[in-house]
Design a protein around this motif. Structure first.
Motif, PDB file in Angstrom:
ATOM      1  N   ALA A  76      -2.235  -3.238   3.249  1.00  0.00           N
ATOM      2  CA  ALA A  76      -1.968  -1.918   2.606  1.00  0.00           C
ATOM      3  C   ALA A  76      -1.265  -1.093   3.244  1.00  0.00           C
ATOM      4  CB  ALA A  76      -3.051  -1.435   1.816  1.00  0.00           C
TER       5      ALA A  76
ATOM      6  N   LEU B 113       2.624  -0.910  -2.810  1.00  0.00           N
ATOM      7  CA  LEU B 113       1.730  -1.922  -3.276  1.00  0.00           C
ATOM      8  C   LEU B 113       0.975  -1.506  -4.591  1.00  0.00           C
ATOM      9  CD1 LEU B 113      -0.357  -4.326  -3.009  1.00  0.00           C
ATOM     10  CD2 LEU B 113      -1.827  -2.716  -1.567  1.00  0.00           C
ATOM     11  N   LEU B 114       1.070  -2.327  -5.600  1.00  0.00           N
ATOM     12  CA  LEU B 114       0.729  -1.668  -6.850  1.00  0.00           C
ATOM     13  C   LEU B 114      -0.482  -2.364  -7.705  1.00  0.00           C
ATOM     14  CD1 LEU B 114       4.286  -1.143  -8.507  1.00  0.00           C
ATOM     15  CD2 LEU B 114       2.577   0.586  -7.915  1.00  0.00           C
ATOM     16  N   GLU B 115      -0.992  -3.459  -7.006  1.00  0.00           N
ATOM     17  CA  GLU B 115      -2.155  -4.066  -7.633  1.00  0.00           C
ATOM     18  C   GLU B 115      -2.613  -5.044  -6.541  1.00  0.00           C
ATOM     19  OE1 GLU B 115      -0.990  -5.686 -11.415  1.00  0.00           O
ATOM     20  OE2 GLU B 115      -3.029  -6.729 -11.395  1.00  0.00           O
TER      21      GLU B 115
ATOM     22  N   ASP C  51       2.773   0.161   3.287  1.00  0.00           N
ATOM     23  CA  ASP C  51       3.049   1.474   2.968  1.00  0.00           C
ATOM     24  C   ASP C  51       4.144   2.023   4.059  1.00  0.00           C
ATOM     25  OD1 ASP C  51       1.858   3.733   0.984  1.00  0.00           O
ATOM     26  OD2 ASP C  51       1.765   4.905   3.006  1.00  0.00           O
TER      27      ASP C  51
END
Lengths: 252, 252
Positions: free
Chosen positions: B33, B43-45, B37
């Motif tokens: 993550a 990162l959505l899930e 970033d």
């Protein structure tokens, strides 16, 4: 031999931009997972999603239909990014209403600091009941099979330990761990045969490469039948000895 | 002001009974993550699922349709519980085939210890390419937008840092953190107004209760426009001062 097919199931839904951006190391999953395992509740899925209405509503509705229990963490509070209560209300198709009991608790706790921001904490989905803990006044709610908890680990943990005894539990899961100095690639076939002979036990194989050269593998035997878990463990120990490995063992 | 709507997106799929049983504290999510970033990939899930074919196939197919990239961890190895390669092949509707390059690598590495167990590591979905790292010989593969990595953190990390530069990245996300001794319930309304005025910045509010009584809140301003993130941060600092709070600040 008893069968254990009737375990309740569970999912965890972590609502948190701070996890998805990599800012925060989640510890809530492990805390809840360990306790569900000991309570004989089978955790089958975890999702981490953003503080986003559509994502929360869709995930909650999918998970609550698929599992006995759903535990959400995060988004419980007084600020603009705390949208869990409103999203759960939407997911259940009920109104977000002011809970009288919570309103009194908040007024009593905050006294002259009680304000409209804090009043927002009393809004929970219609039909939901408050969750309590011994640390803070306001920490979440339960509606149907969904339990909404704070994201802050200390607060989440304090609430979780109080709600757990109220859940429908199953035969507890137990596990043994055998750690040895062998390589997975040498024992894989023998281990497959043990797994086949002990099908009620989940046998996991976790290799490690540590420095200074400390290479090996841990075998974890996990299941709800302690006799079966021990029998599988004995078979694994015999296999390690057959391959001239040295090992340590931690039994439940 | 530039717009940043064109960020690639991502999901992580953690394949691991050991996470769901609470045995293991996951650290792979945070590692991936953080780096996504900084690379401007949103990162959505994240999903954590068992070592189970149906769960893996279904999750992979859902996630790869919804996001630019999917990273899986776990289930790469020589033992019976390593089923990721076979499941990915099934998800893509392709055969599981022996990769010649991998076979040579394995033979060269293991020499007289090469055996049928280790040969299994050469099986990857047809059309997949090997992923490399500087730590181990065999660590995963990539097919279309899905990257399958080891579960062991050191190995996963070594692979991830080598694959990241090959991804389509976006404008990096940055964040500032303001930590103060105020209470969320006192500043929530003012913070909402700041969020509304700085809509391109995600403002998160994270209260903490530490012992000895050390109570406060951290505000995290996160976004892809560094000027906007700084402007929102300045507004938050001004708010804290207006409420007579003391604070520390960490800027990107």
């Amino acid at each position: 031999m008893p069968t254990y097919s009737a375990h309740p199931t569970a999912a965890i839904l972590i609502i948190g931009n701070e996890i998805l951006s990599g800012r925060t190391q989640d510890t809530n999953i492990k805390f809840i997972a360990e306790r569900l395992d000991k309570a004989g509740i089978k955790l089958l899925e975890v999702r981490v999603i953003p503080d986003d209405e559509e994502a929360i509503v869709e995930s909650v509705n999918t998970l609550r239909a698929n599992y006995t229990y759903v535990f959400t963490t995060g988004g419980i509070g007084t600020t603009h990014d705390d949208i869990t209560a409103a999203c759960i209300a939407k997911a259940f198709g009920v109104q977000l209403v002011e809970n009288d009991e919570m309103l009194e608790i908040l007024k009593g706790c905050h006294q002259e600091r009680f304000n409209e921001n804090r009043r927002r904490m009393a809004l929970i989905p219609k039909g939901a009941v408050l969750l309590r803990n011994k640390l803070t006044v306001a920490t979440g709610f339960n509606i149907d099979n969904v339990y909404c908890l704070a994201g802050m680990p200390t607060v989440m943990e304090a609430s979780f330990v109080l709600l757990l005894p109220g859940l429908k539990t199953g035969v507890p899961f137990v596990s043994n761990t055998v750690t040895c100095n062998l390589r997975e690639g040498d024992i894989a076939h023998a281990l497959t045969k043990i797994q086949q002979a002990h099908s009620s036990v989940e046998i996991g194989s976790y290799p490690f490469y540590r420095t200074p050269p400390d290479i090996g593998v841990s075998f974890v035997m996990h299941g709800a039948d302690p006799y079966a878990v021990n029998a599988a463990t004995d078979a694994v120990v015999a296999m390690v000895q057959q391959f001239n490995g040295t090992f340590t063992i931690v039994r439940f």
